[in-house]
Motif scaffolding. Structure first.
Motif, PDB file in Angstrom:
ATOM      1  N   ALA A 260       0.868  -1.235  -0.129  1.00 42.62           N
ATOM      2  CA  ALA A 260       0.043  -0.106   0.206  1.00 42.62           C
ATOM      3  C   ALA A 260       0.984   1.411   0.094  1.00 42.62           C
ATOM      4  N   LYS A 261       2.048   1.110   0.433  1.00 39.59           N
ATOM      5  CA  LYS A 261       2.956   2.326   0.395  1.00 39.59           C
ATOM      6  C   LYS A 261       3.644   2.755  -1.191  1.00 39.59           C
ATOM      7  N   ARG A 262       3.591   1.581  -2.028  1.00 41.63           N
ATOM      8  CA  ARG A 262       4.047   1.641  -3.243  1.00 41.63           C
ATOM      9  C   ARG A 262       3.070   1.943  -4.414  1.00 41.63           C
ATOM     10  N   ARG A 263       1.779   1.361  -4.208  1.00 39.97           N
ATOM     11  CA  ARG A 263       0.733   1.640  -5.179  1.00 39.97           C
ATOM     12  C   ARG A 263      -0.769   2.040  -4.623  1.00 39.97           C
ATOM     13  N   LYS A 264      -1.427   2.204  -5.568  1.00 41.14           N
ATOM     14  CA  LYS A 264      -3.051   2.131  -5.196  1.00 41.14           C
ATOM     15  C   LYS A 264      -3.442   0.705  -5.440  1.00 41.14           C
ATOM     16  N   GLY A 265      -4.504   0.618  -4.407  1.00 39.90           N
ATOM     17  CA  GLY A 265      -5.488  -0.653  -4.579  1.00 39.90           C
ATOM     18  C   GLY A 265      -6.769  -0.565  -4.418  1.00 39.90           C
ATOM     19  N   SER A 266      -7.764  -1.218  -4.939  1.00 40.13           N
ATOM     20  CA  SER A 266      -9.198  -1.333  -5.087  1.00 40.13           C
ATOM     21  C   SER A 266     -10.036  -2.417  -4.609  1.00 40.13           C
ATOM     22  N   PHE A 267     -10.740  -2.196  -3.839  1.00 46.05           N
ATOM     23  CA  PHE A 267     -11.315  -3.368  -3.133  1.00 46.05           C
ATOM     24  C   PHE A 267     -12.952  -3.108  -3.202  1.00 46.05           C
ATOM     25  N   TYR A 268     -13.758  -4.111  -3.692  1.00 50.48           N
ATOM     26  CA  TYR A 268     -15.105  -4.038  -3.894  1.00 50.48           C
ATOM     27  C   TYR A 268     -15.894  -4.091  -2.505  1.00 50.48           C
ATOM     28  N   GLN A 269     -16.746  -3.365  -2.153  1.00 53.31           N
ATOM     29  CA  GLN A 269     -17.471  -3.150  -0.922  1.00 53.31           C
ATOM     30  C   GLN A 269     -19.072  -3.042  -1.325  1.00 53.31           C
ATOM     31  N   VAL A 270     -19.725  -3.720  -0.105  1.00 53.07           N
ATOM     32  CA  VAL A 270     -21.087  -3.547   0.041  1.00 53.07           C
ATOM     33  C   VAL A 270     -21.634  -2.994   1.410  1.00 53.07           C
ATOM     34  N   ALA A 271     -22.416  -2.206   1.277  1.00 51.28           N
ATOM     35  CA  ALA A 271     -23.118  -1.644   2.390  1.00 51.28           C
ATOM     36  C   ALA A 271     -24.591  -2.099   2.351  1.00 51.28           C
ATOM     37  N   ILE A 272     -25.238  -2.372   3.716  1.00 53.15           N
ATOM     38  CA  ILE A 272     -26.651  -2.641   3.581  1.00 53.15           C
ATOM     39  C   ILE A 272     -27.258  -2.247   4.697  1.00 53.15           C
ATOM     40  N   PHE A 273     -28.471  -1.643   4.480  1.00 50.29           N
ATOM     41  CA  PHE A 273     -29.296  -1.337   5.532  1.00 50.29           C
ATOM     42  C   PHE A 273     -30.835  -1.234   5.072  1.00 50.29           C
ATOM     43  N   PRO A 274     -31.631  -1.042   5.920  1.00 48.76           N
ATOM     44  CA  PRO A 274     -32.984  -1.165   5.718  1.00 48.76           C
ATOM     45  C   PRO A 274     -33.314   0.187   4.755  1.00 48.76           C
ATOM     46  N   PHE A 275     -34.444  -0.081   3.913  1.00 50.39           N
ATOM     47  CA  PHE A 275     -34.682   1.066   2.603  1.00 50.39           C
ATOM     48  C   PHE A 275     -35.311   2.209   3.206  1.00 50.39           C
ATOM     49  N   PRO A 276     -34.753   3.395   2.915  1.00 53.27           N
ATOM     50  CA  PRO A 276     -35.438   4.540   3.532  1.00 53.27           C
ATOM     51  C   PRO A 276     -36.456   4.957   2.926  1.00 53.27           C
ATOM     52  N   LYS A 277     -37.386   5.440   3.576  1.00 51.96           N
ATOM     53  CA  LYS A 277     -38.664   6.325   2.906  1.00 51.96           C
ATOM     54  C   LYS A 277     -38.206   7.625   2.471  1.00 51.96           C
ATOM     55  N   LYS A 278     -37.319   8.384   3.031  1.00 57.20           N
ATOM     56  CA  LYS A 278     -36.933   9.669   2.504  1.00 57.20           C
ATOM     57  C   LYS A 278     -35.616   9.749   2.060  1.00 57.20           C
ATOM     58  N   ILE A 279     -35.427  11.063   1.343  1.00 56.87           N
ATOM     59  CA  ILE A 279     -34.266  11.489   0.891  1.00 56.87           C
ATOM     60  C   ILE A 279     -32.988  11.128   2.064  1.00 56.87           C
ATOM     61  N   CYS A 280     -32.114  10.760   1.929  1.00 59.39           N
ATOM     62  CA  CYS A 280     -30.976  10.693   2.924  1.00 59.39           C
ATOM     63  C   CYS A 280     -29.614  10.931   2.394  1.00 59.39           C
ATOM     64  N   ARG A 281     -28.735  11.252   3.266  1.00 62.80           N
ATOM     65  CA  ARG A 281     -27.523  11.265   2.895  1.00 62.80           C
ATOM     66  C   ARG A 281     -26.602  10.016   3.347  1.00 62.80           C
ATOM     67  N   PHE A 282     -25.758   9.279   2.482  1.00 58.99           N
ATOM     68  CA  PHE A 282     -25.081   8.254   2.702  1.00 58.99           C
ATOM     69  C   PHE A 282     -23.579   8.695   3.058  1.00 58.99           C
ATOM     70  N   ILE A 283     -23.193   8.286   4.071  1.00 58.32           N
ATOM     71  CA  ILE A 283     -21.771   8.905   4.443  1.00 58.32           C
ATOM     72  C   ILE A 283     -20.970   7.806   4.891  1.00 58.32           C
TER      73      ILE A 283
END
Length: 427
Positions: free
Chosen positions: A107-130
């Motif tokens: 990680a000190k020598r180059r960039k890496g890329s990793f696939y991630q998944v976030a799960i949460f209950p489905f919101p009813k209103k407009i939200c901000r994902f942080i």
């Protein structure tokens, strides 16, 4: 045998946080899942997020009461904030493979890329994902933020895969249980009976270990039968490669026994057929190894003589966020912990804020630090060594399920943390 601590006293110590106000589920969410897939890219010093897709999935396995973590664990955290009220309505800490990679020389020598998944209950209103990352000082810093409109027609709502499902043990409603989905890696279509038998064997040994032995009724277990083209898994260091469902491999970070996968897309697609809080991959190989990442994934081989103990150890990581207590095995990390900061994991300490850990559980007659001598084999104390470091980090006992393959059970400090996580899910 380390003396047993009364659960009543442990629960009183652990659960005051449940008295904190939580958002009302019905005001904020519907009982389905919003899944956000993204890439986590960077170096040892940087992290950036690229969103790949959003999906609406039919099942949500989490609590409808405990939505926001008052004392977040994990090296990362994602949150949902109601855009109108600016109230955080959901949060989860997690520890991805990317975070471990950031501590390697690569990680000190180059960039890496990793696939991630976030799960949460489905919101009813407009939200901000942080998405936030802990910095070297242990504080969360925002690395990504975007608006989520639940009415956005680019949120996919696809039919889930038609995999066969076996309910290994279903004890009640997903919202009041810990829901674990077990997936088969490197099992062909003709080996599904072996997969189910392996899954049942692993569950059995887990519930023979303290404190899980008293919580069988708090878990739902599902086996999803996903066939692979070939049996086994990749062993890159031996030039051995298999065509499997989830692309697992040994030699993670060039460590022969470290068994992981980055194919979180395929894994979460397969898991979507049931409600789940945690995913466990069983890998059809006799080679020793595994891996566990808090609120992310647990994985272990099944046919090694120590596989059952590794299964329990990795669940300690993935489910309860427990740290490794060993300090002499070769690992690929450098500067994994800042010795000037108290680690977030419950079972190690740098003494920066030891009062927040197990200081009040140690007998007054036990010296601190506690010598690693036979006299203190069965004593809860303060033993130097843990978290991959011989000096500056301390662990609770001479040996524990999170240190070696010797003990069958977790130590009292780990048991306390596991109890907390179970109750969080089940309320």
């Amino acid at each position: 045998m380390i003396r047993k601590w009364k659960l009543v006293s442990l629960l009183l110590m652990v659960f005051p946080q449940f008295l904190l106000a939580q958002p009302e589920f019905s005001d904020c969410f519907i009982n389905k899942t919003l899944r956000i897939d993204y890439l986590l890219n960077g170096t040892d010093q940087t992290a950036e997020v690229i969103v790949k897709q959003l999906k609406k999935e039919p099942y949500y396995g989490g609590s409808h009461v405990n939505l926001v973590e008052p004392n977040p664990m994990g090296t990362y955290r994602y949150q949902l904030m109601d855009e109108a009220s600016q109230e955080v309505i959901f949060s989860r800490g997690f520890s991805p493979i990317f975070q471990e990679w950031q501590t390697t020389g690569e990680a000190k020598r180059r960039k890496g890329s990793f696939y991630q998944v976030a799960i949460f209950p489905f919101p009813k209103k407009i939200c901000r994902f942080i998405i936030e990352q802990r910095n070297w000082e242990g504080e969360f810093e925002t690395v990504f933020s975007t608006e989520i409109d639940p009415k956005n027609y680019f949120i996919l709502e696809e039919k889930v895969p038609e995999y066969a499902i076996e309910e290994l043990s279903v004890q009640g409603s997903p919202q009041t249980k810990v829901d674990v989905v077990i997936l088969p890696e490197g099992y062909t279509a003709d080996e599904m009976d072996k997969f189910v038998a392996d899954a049942k064997r692993m569950i059995k040994v887990l519930f023979e270990a303290e404190p899980f032995d008293g919580h069988q009724q708090d878990f739902n277990w599902y086996a999803v039968k996903v066939p692979s083209m070939e049996s086994g898994t990749d062993v890159p260091g031996e030039h051995s490669y298999k065509n499997t469902a989830f692309n697992s491999h040994f030699y993670t970070f060039d460590t022969p026994r470290y068994l992981t996968t980055q194919d979180m897309l395929s894994i979460h697609d397969a898991a979507s057929v049931v409600p789940y809080d945690h995913i466990y991959l069983l890998v059809n190989t006799a080679r020793y190894g595994g891996g566990g990442f808090y609120n992310f994934l647990s994985i272990t081989s099944v046919d090694d003589s120590l596989a059952e103990k590794v299964f329990i150890h990795e669940f300690g990581h993935g489910f309860a966020g427990l740290a490794d207590e060993y300090y002499s095995s070769g690992v690929a990390y450098s500067d994994y912990y800042n010795l000037e900061v108290e680690p977030w994991e419950a079972n190690i300490t740098t003494l920066v804020d030891f009062k927040s850990k197990w200081a009040d559980m140690i007998d007054e007659a036990t010296p601190q630090p506690t010598p690693r001598t036979a006299k203190y084999n069965d004593v809860l104390g303060l033993f130097e060594g843990g978290g991959y470091s011989e000096k500056g980090i301390y662990s609770p006992v001479m040996d524990c399920r999170m240190k070696s393959n010797g003990p069958n059970d977790f130590c009292p400090v780990c048991q306390k943390s596991i109890e907390q996580v179970i109750q969080w899910h089940c309320k």
